[in-house]
Motif scaffolding. Structure first.
Motif, PDB file in Angstrom:
ATOM      1  N   TYR A 132       2.004 -13.677   0.225  1.00  0.00           N
ATOM      2  CA  TYR A 132       1.371 -12.520   0.848  1.00  0.00           C
ATOM      3  C   TYR A 132       2.334 -11.347   1.023  1.00  0.00           C
ATOM      4  O   TYR A 132       1.903 -10.235   1.344  1.00  0.00           O
ATOM      5  N   ARG A 135       4.401  -8.418  -4.382  1.00  0.00           N
ATOM      6  CA  ARG A 135       3.678  -7.218  -4.797  1.00  0.00           C
ATOM      7  C   ARG A 135       3.552  -7.189  -6.313  1.00  0.00           C
ATOM      8  O   ARG A 135       4.425  -7.684  -7.032  1.00  0.00           O
ATOM      9  N   LEU A 159      -4.094   2.350  -4.246  1.00  0.00           N
ATOM     10  CA  LEU A 159      -2.849   1.597  -4.328  1.00  0.00           C
ATOM     11  C   LEU A 159      -1.979   2.037  -5.493  1.00  0.00           C
ATOM     12  O   LEU A 159      -0.759   1.886  -5.451  1.00  0.00           O
ATOM     13  N   LEU A 168       3.670  -1.660   1.938  1.00  0.00           N
ATOM     14  CA  LEU A 168       2.443  -2.283   1.437  1.00  0.00           C
ATOM     15  C   LEU A 168       2.742  -3.680   0.899  1.00  0.00           C
ATOM     16  O   LEU A 168       2.636  -3.946  -0.298  1.00  0.00           O
ATOM     17  N   SER A 169       3.112  -4.586   1.783  1.00  0.00           N
ATOM     18  CA  SER A 169       3.363  -5.965   1.367  1.00  0.00           C
ATOM     19  C   SER A 169       2.063  -6.607   0.900  1.00  0.00           C
ATOM     20  O   SER A 169       1.008  -6.422   1.503  1.00  0.00           O
ATOM     21  N   GLY A 170       2.150  -7.365  -0.189  1.00  0.00           N
ATOM     22  CA  GLY A 170       0.983  -8.064  -0.703  1.00  0.00           C
ATOM     23  C   GLY A 170       0.063  -7.228  -1.558  1.00  0.00           C
ATOM     24  O   GLY A 170      -1.000  -7.707  -1.975  1.00  0.00           O
ATOM     25  N   ALA A 171       0.444  -5.988  -1.864  1.00  0.00           N
ATOM     26  CA  ALA A 171      -0.432  -5.102  -2.639  1.00  0.00           C
ATOM     27  C   ALA A 171      -0.498  -5.531  -4.099  1.00  0.00           C
ATOM     28  O   ALA A 171       0.500  -5.921  -4.701  1.00  0.00           O
ATOM     29  N   GLU A 193      -7.494  -3.529  -7.808  1.00  0.00           N
ATOM     30  CA  GLU A 193      -6.661  -3.375  -6.617  1.00  0.00           C
ATOM     31  C   GLU A 193      -7.112  -4.337  -5.531  1.00  0.00           C
ATOM     32  O   GLU A 193      -8.312  -4.536  -5.310  1.00  0.00           O
ATOM     33  N   SER A 194      -6.129  -4.921  -4.854  1.00  0.00           N
ATOM     34  CA  SER A 194      -6.427  -5.879  -3.796  1.00  0.00           C
ATOM     35  C   SER A 194      -5.150  -6.153  -3.017  1.00  0.00           C
ATOM     36  O   SER A 194      -4.111  -5.513  -3.239  1.00  0.00           O
ATOM     37  N   PHE A 195      -5.231  -7.111  -2.093  1.00  0.00           N
ATOM     38  CA  PHE A 195      -4.076  -7.634  -1.377  1.00  0.00           C
ATOM     39  C   PHE A 195      -4.127  -9.152  -1.454  1.00  0.00           C
ATOM     40  O   PHE A 195      -5.207  -9.747  -1.410  1.00  0.00           O
ATOM     41  N   THR A 198      -6.572 -12.087   0.550  1.00  0.00           N
ATOM     42  CA  THR A 198      -7.749 -11.419   1.098  1.00  0.00           C
ATOM     43  C   THR A 198      -8.836 -11.403   0.031  1.00  0.00           C
ATOM     44  O   THR A 198      -8.591 -11.693  -1.138  1.00  0.00           O
TER      45      THR A 198
END
Length: 290
Positions: A132, A135, A159, A168-171, A193-195, A198
């Protein structure tokens, strides 16, 4: 020239299951870290035993299992998958080896129908001990096959404009080529685009216009949805792009056409179209260095 038409009959019916699997994939991807960490001691204790075992000959009965085609998964179950398997497997390998940093992946080239251009992507994974916190960023290259000139194509999605933001960790920001037009005057890319961990993932359409030398980023507008998936060019209106957009948990996701100015309309009988030839190179795939 390779012309492909996607039939949505049957595929839309399977969408809820595909979406559920994709959601579970995003939510449970952190388990790769725990699994790899738990296996470290086991691998260390068993290494001498493994190396002392005699080699087994692969019999005809089990050969088919080892030679089945590699199926690429995708967080949205898209017909144009991002290298999601590579992301998870590479991170698990980094954790197992306790070696973190940058890893790279190069996509196949998508050659225009007139044979003059090729588009491909470079994807960068910045691995951290926790998935998580890792990147992913990318850049799409457009190569003139006659002159060798390269152009970089970037999206203007949220993003994509902040891929260097350390907060933006996990981007996840991945752009890959999807289709040319039949006349080779425009290129369509999928910006996902997401994280990590999630279910907040969605697509944007990135269009390079060869005649105007412009790049446009599109997504469905003025409708309510949690996730949108790019399908391709509209067969009914070739200057428009098609999305499937809806909310998580809904059994039916309608199809929407998006005009170059962003105007979004519901469509029922349209079909997505994609053009171009995918070319595999020896340098395509995973790369430890770029």
């Amino acid at each position: 020239m390779l012309k492909r038409q996607l039939s949505l009959s049957g595929w839309l019916k399977n969408k809820p299951l595909g979406l559920l699997l994709a959601t579970l994939m995003l939510i449970t991807s952190s388990l790769f870290y725990e699994k790899a960490k738990a296996n470290e001691s086991f691998v260390a204790s068993q290494s001498s035993v493994l190396y002392s075992q005699p080699l087994r000959e692969v019999t005809e009965a089990i050969k088919p299992d080892l030679t089945e085609p590699y199926v690429q998964s995708d967080p949205l179950n898209s017909p144009y998958p991002i290298p999601w398997n590579w992301v998870l497997e590479t991170h698990a390998e980094l954790v197992a080896n306790q070696s973190f940093g940058f890893r790279y992946y190069r996509s196949q080239s998508l050659v225009s129908p007139d044979g003059k251009y090729a588009a491909y992507s470079r994807i960068q994974l910045q691995g951290q001990p926790e998935l998580y916190r890792s990147r992913i960023s990318s850049v799409m290259f457009l190569e003139n096959l006659q002159t060798g000139d390269l152009r970089i194509i970037t999206a203007s999605s949220p993003l994509a404009n902040h891929h260097n933001d350390d907060t933006l960790s996990g981007a996840i920001s991945i752009l890959i080529p999807v289709s040319w037009t039949e006349s080779s005057d425009r290129l369509l890319g999928r910006q996902f685009e997401s994280f990590f961990n999630t279910s907040d993932g969605s697509d944007y359409a990135v269009i390079w216009d060869r005649n105007q030398n412009t790049v446009t980023t599109l997504a469905p507008e003025r409708i309510h949805y949690t996730n949108a998936m790019l399908l391709g060019w509209s067969q009914a209106n070739p200057d428009q792009v098609l999305f499937q957009a809806g909310e998580l948990g809904n059994e039916y996701w309608p199809m929407w056409s998006v005009e170059p100015n962003g105007y979004t309309a519901l469509t029922f009988e349209d079909e997505p179209m994609v053009y171009g030839e995918s070319v595999e190179h020896i340098w395509s795939g995973s790369q430890a260095r770029w």
